[in-house]
Design a protein around this motif. Structure first.
Motif, PDB file in Angstrom:
ATOM      1  N   PRO A  70       0.805  -1.234   0.000  1.00  0.00           N
ATOM      2  CA  PRO A  70       0.000   0.000   0.000  1.00  0.00           C
ATOM      3  C   PRO A  70       0.840   1.288   0.000  1.00  0.00           C
ATOM      4  O   PRO A  70       0.452   2.278  -0.598  1.00  0.00           O
ATOM      5  N   ASP A  71       2.023   1.247   0.617  1.00  0.00           N
ATOM      6  CA  ASP A  71       2.859   2.450   0.658  1.00  0.00           C
ATOM      7  C   ASP A  71       3.718   2.627  -0.588  1.00  0.00           C
ATOM      8  O   ASP A  71       4.513   3.542  -0.696  1.00  0.00           O
ATOM      9  N   GLY A  72       3.560   1.718  -1.568  1.00  0.00           N
ATOM     10  CA  GLY A  72       4.299   1.816  -2.820  1.00  0.00           C
ATOM     11  C   GLY A  72       5.576   1.007  -2.854  1.00  0.00           C
ATOM     12  O   GLY A  72       6.185   0.849  -3.911  1.00  0.00           O
ATOM     13  N   LYS A  73       6.007   0.485  -1.712  1.00  0.00           N
ATOM     14  CA  LYS A  73       7.226  -0.331  -1.693  1.00  0.00           C
ATOM     15  C   LYS A  73       6.963  -1.664  -2.386  1.00  0.00           C
ATOM     16  O   LYS A  73       5.841  -2.167  -2.409  1.00  0.00           O
ATOM     17  N   SER A  74       8.028  -2.228  -2.941  1.00  0.00           N
ATOM     18  CA  SER A  74       7.873  -3.478  -3.678  1.00  0.00           C
ATOM     19  C   SER A  74       7.716  -4.665  -2.731  1.00  0.00           C
ATOM     20  O   SER A  74       8.182  -4.636  -1.595  1.00  0.00           O
ATOM     21  N   TYR A  75       7.041  -5.661  -3.248  1.00  0.00           N
ATOM     22  CA  TYR A  75       7.016  -6.953  -2.583  1.00  0.00           C
ATOM     23  C   TYR A  75       8.302  -7.679  -2.950  1.00  0.00           C
ATOM     24  O   TYR A  75       8.938  -7.377  -3.963  1.00  0.00           O
ATOM     25  N   GLN A  76       8.660  -8.670  -2.189  1.00  0.00           N
ATOM     26  CA  GLN A  76       9.746  -9.547  -2.579  1.00  0.00           C
ATOM     27  C   GLN A  76       9.282 -10.293  -3.836  1.00  0.00           C
ATOM     28  O   GLN A  76       8.139 -10.770  -3.885  1.00  0.00           O
ATOM     29  N   PRO A  77      10.123 -10.379  -4.876  1.00  0.00           N
ATOM     30  CA  PRO A  77       9.696 -11.053  -6.107  1.00  0.00           C
ATOM     31  C   PRO A  77       9.165 -12.467  -5.880  1.00  0.00           C
ATOM     32  O   PRO A  77       8.208 -12.880  -6.536  1.00  0.00           O
ATOM     33  N   ASP A  78       9.746 -13.190  -4.949  1.00  0.00           N
ATOM     34  CA  ASP A  78       9.277 -14.550  -4.681  1.00  0.00           C
ATOM     35  C   ASP A  78       7.841 -14.565  -4.178  1.00  0.00           C
ATOM     36  O   ASP A  78       7.118 -15.535  -4.392  1.00  0.00           O
ATOM     37  N   SER A  79       7.414 -13.496  -3.490  1.00  0.00           N
ATOM     38  CA  SER A  79       6.045 -13.473  -2.979  1.00  0.00           C
ATOM     39  C   SER A  79       5.041 -13.342  -4.124  1.00  0.00           C
ATOM     40  O   SER A  79       3.945 -13.900  -4.056  1.00  0.00           O
ATOM     41  N   ILE A  80       5.404 -12.639  -5.200  1.00  0.00           N
ATOM     42  CA  ILE A  80       4.527 -12.534  -6.371  1.00  0.00           C
ATOM     43  C   ILE A  80       4.435 -13.902  -7.054  1.00  0.00           C
ATOM     44  O   ILE A  80       3.339 -14.354  -7.409  1.00  0.00           O
ATOM     45  N   HIS A  82       4.886 -16.789  -5.672  1.00  0.00           N
ATOM     46  CA  HIS A  82       4.145 -17.684  -4.776  1.00  0.00           C
ATOM     47  C   HIS A  82       2.639 -17.411  -4.890  1.00  0.00           C
ATOM     48  O   HIS A  82       1.836 -18.353  -4.972  1.00  0.00           O
ATOM     49  N   ALA A  83       2.249 -16.138  -4.915  1.00  0.00           N
ATOM     50  CA  ALA A  83       0.825 -15.795  -5.047  1.00  0.00           C
ATOM     51  C   ALA A  83       0.279 -16.302  -6.380  1.00  0.00           C
ATOM     52  O   ALA A  83      -0.854 -16.803  -6.453  1.00  0.00           O
ATOM     53  N   TRP A  84       1.078 -16.185  -7.438  1.00  0.00           N
ATOM     54  CA  TRP A  84       0.669 -16.688  -8.761  1.00  0.00           C
ATOM     55  C   TRP A  84       0.413 -18.197  -8.698  1.00  0.00           C
ATOM     56  O   TRP A  84      -0.597 -18.682  -9.208  1.00  0.00           O
ATOM     57  N   LEU A  85       1.337 -18.948  -8.079  1.00  0.00           N
ATOM     58  CA  LEU A  85       1.190 -20.400  -8.000  1.00  0.00           C
ATOM     59  C   LEU A  85      -0.075 -20.784  -7.235  1.00  0.00           C
ATOM     60  O   LEU A  85      -0.784 -21.716  -7.626  1.00  0.00           O
ATOM     61  N   LYS A  86      -0.376 -20.056  -6.160  1.00  0.00           N
ATOM     62  CA  LYS A  86      -1.590 -20.331  -5.391  1.00  0.00           C
ATOM     63  C   LYS A  86      -2.838 -20.066  -6.230  1.00  0.00           C
ATOM     64  O   LYS A  86      -3.784 -20.851  -6.223  1.00  0.00           O
ATOM     65  N   LEU A  87      -2.826 -18.958  -6.969  1.00  0.00           N
ATOM     66  CA  LEU A  87      -3.956 -18.624  -7.827  1.00  0.00           C
ATOM     67  C   LEU A  87      -4.106 -19.664  -8.938  1.00  0.00           C
ATOM     68  O   LEU A  87      -5.228 -20.119  -9.228  1.00  0.00           O
ATOM     69  N   ALA A  88      -3.001 -20.048  -9.558  1.00  0.00           N
ATOM     70  CA  ALA A  88      -3.043 -21.052 -10.627  1.00  0.00           C
ATOM     71  C   ALA A  88      -3.618 -22.366 -10.093  1.00  0.00           C
ATOM     72  O   ALA A  88      -4.443 -23.010 -10.760  1.00  0.00           O
ATOM     73  N   ARG A  89      -3.205 -22.760  -8.899  1.00  0.00           N
ATOM     74  CA  ARG A  89      -3.708 -23.996  -8.295  1.00  0.00           C
ATOM     75  C   ARG A  89      -5.220 -23.904  -8.081  1.00  0.00           C
ATOM     76  O   ARG A  89      -5.959 -24.832  -8.401  1.00  0.00           O
ATOM     77  N   ARG A  90      -5.705 -22.751  -7.568  1.00  0.00           N
ATOM     78  CA  ARG A  90      -7.144 -22.569  -7.340  1.00  0.00           C
ATOM     79  C   ARG A  90      -7.933 -22.607  -8.650  1.00  0.00           C
ATOM     80  O   ARG A  90      -9.102 -22.969  -8.658  1.00  0.00           O
ATOM     81  N   CYS A  91      -7.286 -22.221  -9.750  1.00  0.00           N
ATOM     82  CA  CYS A  91      -7.943 -22.221 -11.068  1.00  0.00           C
ATOM     83  C   CYS A  91      -7.795 -23.557 -11.785  1.00  0.00           C
ATOM     84  O   CYS A  91      -8.170 -23.682 -12.957  1.00  0.00           O
ATOM     85  N   GLY A  92      -7.210 -24.544 -11.112  1.00  0.00           N
ATOM     86  CA  GLY A  92      -7.030 -25.856 -11.723  1.00  0.00           C
ATOM     87  C   GLY A  92      -5.820 -25.931 -12.637  1.00  0.00           C
ATOM     88  O   GLY A  92      -5.746 -26.810 -13.489  1.00  0.00           O
ATOM     89  N   LEU A  93      -4.890 -25.020 -12.481  1.00  0.00           N
ATOM     90  CA  LEU A  93      -3.685 -24.991 -13.316  1.00  0.00           C
ATOM     91  C   LEU A  93      -2.435 -25.223 -12.476  1.00  0.00           C
ATOM     92  O   LEU A  93      -1.427 -24.531 -12.638  1.00  0.00           O
ATOM     93  N   ALA A  94      -2.505 -26.199 -11.582  1.00  0.00           N
ATOM     94  CA  ALA A  94      -1.380 -26.486 -10.695  1.00  0.00           C
ATOM     95  C   ALA A  94      -0.106 -26.691 -11.503  1.00  0.00           C
ATOM     96  O   ALA A  94      -0.120 -27.358 -12.544  1.00  0.00           O
ATOM     97  N   GLY A  95       0.969 -26.097 -11.052  1.00  0.00           N
ATOM     98  CA  GLY A  95       2.261 -26.250 -11.704  1.00  0.00           C
ATOM     99  C   GLY A  95       2.549 -25.200 -12.766  1.00  0.00           C
ATOM    100  O   GLY A  95       3.635 -25.182 -13.324  1.00  0.00           O
TER     101      GLY A  95
END
Length: 163
Positions: A70-80, A82-95
């Protein structure tokens, strides 16, 4: 694309996030967005601005990251990633990694007749050879499609001559 984000891995600045110039001149590029991408990104910016306003923070600027705290600072790239992998898994696109999505984008474009030079520019490859070597698995279908299209081209005039 005019800068890249890196996490320092060694030394005094280990863990610090820095921005660098892209690797090559071809890596610095403008990428056309699809209308649906543009809409989603506009909505995302509006959401960011609402959140920032509720926290008494300034609105998003042109230089801010698309995905940031929220303050404009970057997330750690690995966290993005990781979030992508979780979303892909929820959408049935594991891996399906974020980088795999890049490959899928390029492969779909090539399979659908987008000129390899355009795909090269979108990916930021320094040379067309890199793109063609990386996506050679798509080329057999492209070769067949090109042969059929050529056959269609030369058979049209032939059919008008025969009449």
């Amino acid at each position: 694309v005019n800068r890249t984000l890196h996490v320092m891995r060694y030394g005094t600045y280990k863990g610090q996030i820095i921005f660098k110039q892209p690797k090559t001149a071809k890596s610095r590029r403008a990428i056309a967005l699809t209308p649906s991408n543009a809409l989603v990104l506009r909505e995302h910016r509006e959401d960011q601005n609402r959140l920032r306003s509720s926290l008494d923070l300034p609105p998003v600027s042109e230089d801010d990251l698309v995905f940031s705290q929220p303050d404009g600072k970057s997330y750690q790239p690995d966290s993005i990633s990781h979030a992508w992998l979780k979303l892909a898994r929820r959408c049935g696109l594991a891996g399906l990694s974020l980088h795999s999505a890049r490959h899928t984008h390029a492969s779909l474009m090539l399979k659908n007749g987008i000129h390899p030079k355009i795909v090269q520019e979108r990916l930021g490859h320094a040379s067309i050879e890199t793109t063609l070597d990386t996506y050679s698995h798509v080329a057999p279908g492209l070769q067949q499609a090109a042969a059929k299209k050529f056959d269609d081209i030369i058979s049209k005039p032939m059919s008008t001559i025969r009449r």
